[in-house]
Motif scaffolding. Structure first.
Motif, PDB file in Angstrom:
ATOM      1  N   ASN A  74      68.054 -66.431 126.449  1.00 44.54           N
ATOM      2  CA  ASN A  74      69.600 -66.342 125.999  1.00 44.54           C
ATOM      3  C   ASN A  74      70.612 -66.632 127.163  1.00 44.54           C
ATOM      4  O   ASN A  74      71.747 -67.123 127.152  1.00 44.54           O
ATOM      5  CB  ASN A  74      70.139 -65.468 125.052  1.00 44.54           C
ATOM      6  N   ALA A  75      70.257 -66.217 128.424  1.00 48.88           N
ATOM      7  CA  ALA A  75      71.178 -66.083 129.389  1.00 48.88           C
ATOM      8  C   ALA A  75      70.449 -66.185 130.830  1.00 48.88           C
ATOM      9  O   ALA A  75      70.457 -65.522 131.752  1.00 48.88           O
ATOM     10  CB  ALA A  75      71.918 -64.641 129.419  1.00 48.88           C
ATOM     11  N   ASP A  76      69.577 -67.283 130.824  1.00 50.76           N
ATOM     12  CA  ASP A  76      68.984 -67.426 132.233  1.00 50.76           C
ATOM     13  C   ASP A  76      69.965 -67.634 133.353  1.00 50.76           C
ATOM     14  O   ASP A  76      71.111 -68.503 133.262  1.00 50.76           O
ATOM     15  CB  ASP A  76      68.105 -68.658 131.975  1.00 50.76           C
ATOM     16  N   PRO A  77      69.688 -67.053 134.356  1.00 49.55           N
ATOM     17  CA  PRO A  77      70.872 -66.960 135.609  1.00 49.55           C
ATOM     18  C   PRO A  77      71.204 -68.261 136.039  1.00 49.55           C
ATOM     19  O   PRO A  77      71.990 -68.605 136.286  1.00 49.55           O
ATOM     20  CB  PRO A  77      70.090 -66.015 136.502  1.00 49.55           C
ATOM     21  N   ARG A  78      69.972 -69.117 136.112  1.00 50.99           N
ATOM     22  CA  ARG A  78      70.179 -70.528 136.459  1.00 50.99           C
ATOM     23  C   ARG A  78      71.252 -71.438 135.735  1.00 50.99           C
ATOM     24  O   ARG A  78      72.094 -72.169 135.825  1.00 50.99           O
ATOM     25  CB  ARG A  78      68.883 -71.073 136.626  1.00 50.99           C
ATOM     26  N   VAL A  79      70.861 -71.139 134.342  1.00 47.53           N
ATOM     27  CA  VAL A  79      71.777 -71.869 133.220  1.00 47.53           C
ATOM     28  C   VAL A  79      73.097 -71.335 133.339  1.00 47.53           C
ATOM     29  O   VAL A  79      74.122 -72.123 133.342  1.00 47.53           O
ATOM     30  CB  VAL A  79      71.115 -71.663 131.892  1.00 47.53           C
ATOM     31  N   VAL A  80      73.308 -70.045 133.482  1.00 46.53           N
ATOM     32  CA  VAL A  80      74.804 -69.585 133.578  1.00 46.53           C
ATOM     33  C   VAL A  80      75.303 -69.876 134.647  1.00 46.53           C
ATOM     34  O   VAL A  80      76.522 -70.420 134.669  1.00 46.53           O
ATOM     35  CB  VAL A  80      74.540 -67.859 133.560  1.00 46.53           C
ATOM     36  N   GLY A 291      65.876 -76.911 122.324  1.00 51.65           N
ATOM     37  CA  GLY A 291      65.477 -76.290 123.783  1.00 51.65           C
ATOM     38  C   GLY A 291      66.114 -76.874 125.108  1.00 51.65           C
ATOM     39  O   GLY A 291      65.679 -76.403 126.071  1.00 51.65           O
ATOM     40  N   ILE A 292      66.736 -78.158 124.939  1.00 55.16           N
ATOM     41  CA  ILE A 292      67.086 -78.801 125.960  1.00 55.16           C
ATOM     42  C   ILE A 292      67.910 -77.987 126.985  1.00 55.16           C
ATOM     43  O   ILE A 292      68.014 -78.461 128.311  1.00 55.16           O
ATOM     44  CB  ILE A 292      67.635 -80.130 125.698  1.00 55.16           C
ATOM     45  N   ALA A 293      69.114 -77.448 126.572  1.00 54.58           N
ATOM     46  CA  ALA A 293      70.089 -76.909 127.482  1.00 54.58           C
ATOM     47  C   ALA A 293      70.324 -75.493 127.488  1.00 54.58           C
ATOM     48  O   ALA A 293      71.349 -74.951 127.623  1.00 54.58           O
ATOM     49  CB  ALA A 293      71.339 -77.687 127.119  1.00 54.58           C
ATOM     50  N   GLY A 294      69.334 -74.662 127.006  1.00 50.42           N
ATOM     51  CA  GLY A 294      69.397 -73.213 127.267  1.00 50.42           C
ATOM     52  C   GLY A 294      70.525 -72.545 126.270  1.00 50.42           C
ATOM     53  O   GLY A 294      70.979 -71.402 126.563  1.00 50.42           O
ATOM     54  N   GLY A 295      70.710 -73.102 125.110  1.00 53.05           N
ATOM     55  CA  GLY A 295      71.621 -72.669 124.293  1.00 53.05           C
ATOM     56  C   GLY A 295      72.887 -73.718 124.005  1.00 53.05           C
ATOM     57  O   GLY A 295      73.936 -73.226 123.187  1.00 53.05           O
ATOM     58  N   LEU A 296      73.159 -74.488 125.055  1.00 56.64           N
ATOM     59  CA  LEU A 296      74.428 -75.204 124.584  1.00 56.64           C
ATOM     60  C   LEU A 296      74.170 -76.555 124.017  1.00 56.64           C
ATOM     61  O   LEU A 296      73.004 -76.853 123.974  1.00 56.64           O
ATOM     62  CB  LEU A 296      75.019 -75.657 126.289  1.00 56.64           C
ATOM     63  N   PRO A 297      74.970 -77.092 123.402  1.00 55.26           N
ATOM     64  CA  PRO A 297      74.837 -78.312 122.426  1.00 55.26           C
ATOM     65  C   PRO A 297      74.547 -79.361 123.020  1.00 55.26           C
ATOM     66  O   PRO A 297      75.582 -80.012 123.664  1.00 55.26           O
ATOM     67  CB  PRO A 297      76.099 -78.384 121.431  1.00 55.26           C
ATOM     68  N   LEU A 298      73.511 -80.013 123.130  1.00 53.30           N
ATOM     69  CA  LEU A 298      72.945 -81.055 123.749  1.00 53.30           C
ATOM     70  C   LEU A 298      71.920 -81.893 122.804  1.00 53.30           C
ATOM     71  O   LEU A 298      71.041 -80.992 122.529  1.00 53.30           O
ATOM     72  CB  LEU A 298      72.625 -81.061 125.347  1.00 53.30           C
ATOM     73  N   ALA A 299      71.606 -83.051 122.819  1.00 52.44           N
ATOM     74  CA  ALA A 299      70.659 -84.000 121.963  1.00 52.44           C
ATOM     75  C   ALA A 299      70.521 -85.215 122.792  1.00 52.44           C
ATOM     76  O   ALA A 299      71.248 -85.594 123.659  1.00 52.44           O
ATOM     77  CB  ALA A 299      70.933 -83.903 120.658  1.00 52.44           C
TER      78      ALA A 299
END
Length: 444
Positions: A74-80, A291-299
């Motif tokens: 839910n909060a991978d440091p790289r994604v954040v 699963g593409i963007a760590g929880g942010l909306p993308l397709a």
């Protein structure tokens, strides 16, 4: 403690839902349309790894991943970090007005990692339903045909077209018609429920589908065959071996675009980067989201360059499609999947879960089938004659939720428990969650 440093242990300090969650639920009822449901109304304050923390201080084991979204946690440091960096630069320009590099970077990455070494193109969108709808648009434009073939137990989204593609009426379609036309539904190779037995399912189902397409529609009228390589909402149904290759061969021979809907199965979830790789399937078009963007909306839709480029200029797009912050998150998420070998981790999770669940099934006849790949696992609950057992499912889910285990249901008949843990969850939490599940069956 930073928001990403969530202690990886279950903690129950109140009943579930607790008093603060119940208070928030009262506010929700007064403010949010009741058509929006929730599996478990505990209100989240933060999450990470395999844990979700609520407003009452409870820490729940997450076997849901926001429906296969938080594969990297839910909060991978790289994604954040990369998302925050992008937010500090700009939030939006609309790629169709002023483009930006991150959109191109994500498309290049998708063209690289999706099956097949042919030349590809991609477009970025907002949701899985939007991706599937655009895949159908592309197939129709490229082929000049209209008919679309889908399958029993399928789920493809909540827009008008994708509701039409979806098989299950309640809750997805009831009262929302009329739906888009030229949609034709075929039998699914559902091995557990195939009349002549699972060993015959693949070839018999494929022959039936090919015969029905040929007789009822005409292959020359079919623009696309759209299928989930493992059906999600339908109950994690794995097509019987040989079914998908036979359907793909038929599509190739008849100029039909084969679309793999990998919205729920993509990005390492099943122990391959994409589920169609299990049988060596190379789709013409592949749709992705979740699963593409760590929880942010993308397709996205990714596919053969000749198909993707067949659409006239301006025919594809959308105001928010490929939002720059979501693109930054996607690049970080893909980096995490590859650098942390989450494909391999998904296989480890699958081995652990399937081993324990098969032992549980041997002890409890109510578990009619255990199935799945990687970290996409399900158990189907039945009575003696394979009649769907929704009553037992309700009892099992209720107990697990009360003990702090987030579980989801699925299935056309509402009798399947599906498990989608984050790929970063530890074995200790996996085993603890399965212990709770075992206790639930012992109490039936």
């Amino acid at each position: 403690m930073a928001v990403t440093e969530v202690a990886q242990s279950r903690r129950i300090v109140t009943e579930i839902p607790g008093p603060k969650s119940r208070e928030l639920q009262e506010r929700r009822v007064a403010a949010v349309a009741k058509g929006v449901g929730s599996v478990l109304p505990v209100y989240v304050t933060r999450a990470g790894g395999g844990i979700v923390e609520d407003v009452d201080g409870n820490a729940l084991i997450d076997f849901g991943s926001g429906i296969a979204v938080t594969n990297v946690g839910n909060a991978d440091p790289r994604v954040v970090e990369r998302s925050a960096e992008q937010l500090g630069r700009f939030t939006h320009t609309c790629f169709m007005v002023n483009p930006y590099e991150a959109y191109v970077d994500v498309c290049e990455a998708l063209n690289r990692i999706t099956p097949g070494d042919h030349e590809k193109r991609s477009i970025l969108l907002n949701s899985g339903a939007e991706a599937v709808e655009n895949a159908v648009k592309i197939a129709r434009s490229a082929t000049g045909r209209q008919a679309v073939v889908v399958f029993d137990h399928a789920y493809h989204g909540r827009t008008n077209l994708t509701m039409g593609l979806t098989a299950k009426n309640m809750p997805y379609k009831q009262g929302f018609g009329p739906f888009a036309g030229e949609i034709h539904r075929m039998p699914m190779a559902y091995a557990y429920r195939w009349p002549t037995g699972p060993e015959n399912c693949g070839p018999e189902a494929a022959a039936m589908v090919i015969d029905q397409i040929t007789k009822q529609i005409g292959a020359d009228n079919v623009a696309a065959v759209v299928i989930e390589p493992i059906q999600g909402e339908g109950g994690f149904i794995e097509p019987a071996p040989g079914f998908l290759p036979a359907v793909v061969e038929f599509c190739r021979a008849n100029g039909i675009v084969f679309v793999a809907d990998e919205v729920q199965t993509g990005f390492a979830r099943t122990g391959h980067m994409f589920a169609c790789e299990h049988e060596g399937i190379v789709p013409d078009l592949i749709t992705t989201a979740k699963g593409i963007a760590g929880g942010l909306p993308l397709a996205a839709v990714t596919g053969r360059a000749d198909l993707m480029d067949a659409v006239h200029g301006g025919g594809l797009g959308g105001t928010y499609g490929g939002n720059p912050t979501a693109c930054a998150a996607a690049l970080a998420s893909l980096e995490a999947i590859e650098s942390d070998d989450l494909v391999g981790r998904a296989r480890e999770i699958g081995d652990l879960m399937l081993g324990r669940l098969r032992k549980l099934a041997a002890e409890h006849p109510v578990i009619g089938d255990v199935r799945g790949r990687g970290a996409m696992i399900a158990i189907e609950l039945v009575k003696d004659d394979k009649t769907p057992d929704t009553e037992s499912l309700g009892k099992v889910l209720s107990y697990c939720h009360s003990q702090g285990l987030v579980l989801l249901s699925a299935g056309t008949y509402g009798n399947v428990i599906r498990m989608l843990p984050p790929l970063v969850i530890g074995d200790d939490l996996l085993n603890e969650g399965l212990d709770i599940l075992a206790d639930a069956f012992a109490r039936l």
